[in-house]
Structure formats: C-alpha cells, structure tokens
Design an enzyme around this catalytic site. Structure first.
Site, PDB file in Angstrom:
ATOM      1  N   THR A  41       0.823  -1.213   0.000  1.00  0.00           N
ATOM      2  CA  THR A  41       0.000   0.000   0.000  1.00  0.00           C
ATOM      3  C   THR A  41       0.858   1.265   0.000  1.00  0.00           C
ATOM      4  OG1 THR A  41      -0.225  -0.164   2.411  1.00  0.00           O
ATOM      5  CG2 THR A  41      -1.992  -1.086   1.078  1.00  0.00           C
ATOM      6  N   GLN A  96       1.205 -13.302  -0.998  1.00  0.00           N
ATOM      7  CA  GLN A  96      -0.129 -13.340  -1.582  1.00  0.00           C
ATOM      8  C   GLN A  96      -0.268 -12.282  -2.684  1.00  0.00           C
ATOM      9  OE1 GLN A  96      -1.529 -13.186   2.773  1.00  0.00           O
ATOM     10  NE2 GLN A  96      -3.333 -13.910   1.692  1.00  0.00           N
ATOM     11  N   VAL A 155       0.411 -10.123  -6.154  1.00  0.00           N
ATOM     12  CA  VAL A 155       0.628 -10.469  -7.560  1.00  0.00           C
ATOM     13  C   VAL A 155       1.381  -9.364  -8.288  1.00  0.00           C
ATOM     14  CG1 VAL A 155      -1.457 -11.899  -7.609  1.00  0.00           C
ATOM     15  CG2 VAL A 155      -1.609  -9.495  -8.303  1.00  0.00           C
ATOM     16  N   HIS A 210      -0.476 -16.679  -5.129  1.00  0.00           N
ATOM     17  CA  HIS A 210      -1.649 -16.248  -5.887  1.00  0.00           C
ATOM     18  C   HIS A 210      -1.286 -15.812  -7.304  1.00  0.00           C
ATOM     19  CE1 HIS A 210      -3.913 -15.421  -1.853  1.00  0.00           C
ATOM     20  NE2 HIS A 210      -3.873 -16.701  -2.178  1.00  0.00           N
ATOM     21  N   THR A 250      -0.935  -8.825   6.100  1.00  0.00           N
ATOM     22  CA  THR A 250      -1.991  -9.751   5.722  1.00  0.00           C
ATOM     23  C   THR A 250      -2.931  -9.962   6.895  1.00  0.00           C
ATOM     24  OG1 THR A 250      -2.471 -12.055   5.127  1.00  0.00           O
ATOM     25  CG2 THR A 250      -0.366 -11.645   6.230  1.00  0.00           C
ATOM     26  N   ILE A 293       4.304  -0.525   8.065  1.00  0.00           N
ATOM     27  CA  ILE A 293       5.170  -1.620   7.614  1.00  0.00           C
ATOM     28  C   ILE A 293       6.470  -1.094   7.041  1.00  0.00           C
ATOM     29  CG2 ILE A 293       5.361  -3.463   5.881  1.00  0.00           C
ATOM     30  CD1 ILE A 293       2.313  -3.912   6.322  1.00  0.00           C
TER      31      ILE A 293
END
Length: 272
Positions: A43, A118, A120, A138, A212, A255
């Site tokens: 993000t 997860q 992409v 994924h 996550t 993060i």
C-alpha cells in the site's frame, strides 16, 4: 496467549520501541526465517488492498466479479472490463518501498529462507529478492496464461494487443480465453507452491507475517503450522488479524517504517 506473555503493542503504546527491539533481537537469534506478505506491504507503494476502507473491491464491488473464474469464463463483458482494468493497474507505475527492501536486507543477512507472498504485483522481484526464494501463491499479474492450453506470455505483449483494439484477446495458439496468471476465486492454486509454503513453515524458527489479515486459506495456515513446529510468530499489520492470538508479538506499525528497524539488526535504545 498466556498471562505472562507479551501483550501486542499498538501504535499508541509507550512500549512499541521496546517491542521493536525485542523482535529485532529475535531476528538476530533466528537462523531460518519464513516471511508471508500480503497486500499491506504494497500500500505504501500506491497499490490499494482489496477489502480495506480504500480497497479495490470496497470502492467497486463489481471488480470482484472480474476476479471470479466462473464469471470471467461465462461473460465476455467481464473479460473486457478486466482487460481495461489490467491496462490501468497501479502495479505498472509502482516501485518497491522500504518494507520490500528490508526483506532483501534480511536475505543478505542469510536469515530469510523463504518469502511467501499473496501479492501479484511483482514488487518483491523489483526490490531484489532472490526469485528462487519467492513463492507467489496467488500468481502474478506480470504474465498471461491461456485457460485452455499451456500458452504463457508477458503481460505487456498482450496489453499491446488490447491497445490495438483487441478488447478480449484470444490465445494466439489455440484461440482459448486468456487471463492474467493470477489465481482467481474458484481457480486451483499451484500444488507445488503450496507444498513449498508448507515445507518453509515447518522448517523455520521464526515466521514473520506482514500486511496480511491471515483470513485467506490455505496460505494462512502456514502461521499455525510454523507455531506448531516451534517457531516464534511475529505479525506486522495495521489492523487486527485473525491470528493475533497465536503471535508471540504483534506490531501495529507502518510496515515500511518498522520492517527496516527489525530486519536490519537490533536497534540501540533511544538516547534519553
């Protein structure tokens, strides 16, 4: 969590720096770290998550249909909209942030043994993580796969066809339906990737889950698997997750700010 275990810290906790130092020390002590990343790590690179307040599916519920295999196969209009969305995907202009780069530093310290993601978007690759350590459970938006044959191609090549007017480009080999090489709802995950993830969880001494909610299975199962195998579990996420109760430490912190602090070695206490 037992009464004598550490209470997870929030952003407003005065103990957050102590918690960061503790996790950094655990990382210093670890020899085999497995990392699981989700949308939250990207993000800060400008790629929104899916179900958060500003998530892609929160703002546009119809977009979730494009990520459901049954709808994608059955409805040409869904495919047309999906190709338009791929043209405008924020991953094409995104760059890795300090969170991605911190995991590269962890690898250079010979601590990281597997990076399960997860996501992409391919930003772990761009940051410089070893492709052999990355498991994209994924899939990836950077490639296109035919749903009827073994054809695969770089996404950019097929997007060029879309720009030239092919709003639902067929497979050039068999005429079948093309889709990004991502795992849609209703589509089977790659068995080899799941096996690699399970082995990594069973053989680590620290599991670091980053960005996550740990709500999507089967990949979320790597956290209790690692815990059962005796590994410490650290969760870094802005919001509560479904497995906070399993964690030895939860850091509710930015993060891209906290990963460099815990991955680079034990930080010194602040001068008073």
């Amino acid at each position: 969590m037992s009464p004598d275990e550490k209470v997870p810290a929030s952003d407003s906790s005065p103990d957050i720096d102590d918690d960061v130092r503790t996790v950094a020390r655990w990382i210093d002590e670890a020899s085999a770290i497995t990392v699981l990343t989700g949308a939250g790590i990207s993000t800060d690179s400008g790629i929104p998550d899916f179900r958060g307040p500003n998530g892609v599916w929160t703002k546009n519920p119809a977009a979730e249909k494009q990520a459901t295999l049954q709808n994608y196969l059955a409805d040409r209009e869904v495919r047309v909209l999906a190709w338009r969305a791929r043209m405008d995907h924020r991953a094409w202009g995104a760059e890795p942030n300090d969170g991605h780069r911190a995991l590269v530093q962890l690898e250079r310290r010979r601590k990281l043994v597997s990076l399960l993601t997860q996501n992409v978007d391919g930003l772990h690759h761009d940051a410089g993580s070893d492709p052999d350590k990355i498991v994209e459970v994924h899939g990836t938006i950077r490639e296109v796969a035919c749903l009827e044959c073994d054809y695969r191609e770089e996404m950019g090549t097929v997007l060029d066809r879309v720009r030239l007017g092919a709003d639902d480009p067929p497979c050039p080999d068999c005429g079948g339906i093309l889709k990004s090489a991502t795992i849609s709802f209703g589509q089977q995950l790659v068995a080899r990737d799941l096996l690699r993830a399970q082995i990594a969880a069973e053989n680590c001494d620290l599991m670091l889950a980053v960005g996550t909610t740990l709500a999507v299975y089967p990949i979320a199962a790597v956290v209790p698997t690692a815990k059962s195998a005796g590994a410490r579990v650290v969760i870094v996420n802005a919001e509560p997750t479904e497995m906070d109760h399993l964690a030895d430490m939860v850091l509710r912190k930015s993060i891209s700010e906290v990963l460099p602090r815990i991955c680079g070695g034990t930080p010194r206490p602040r001068a008073v």
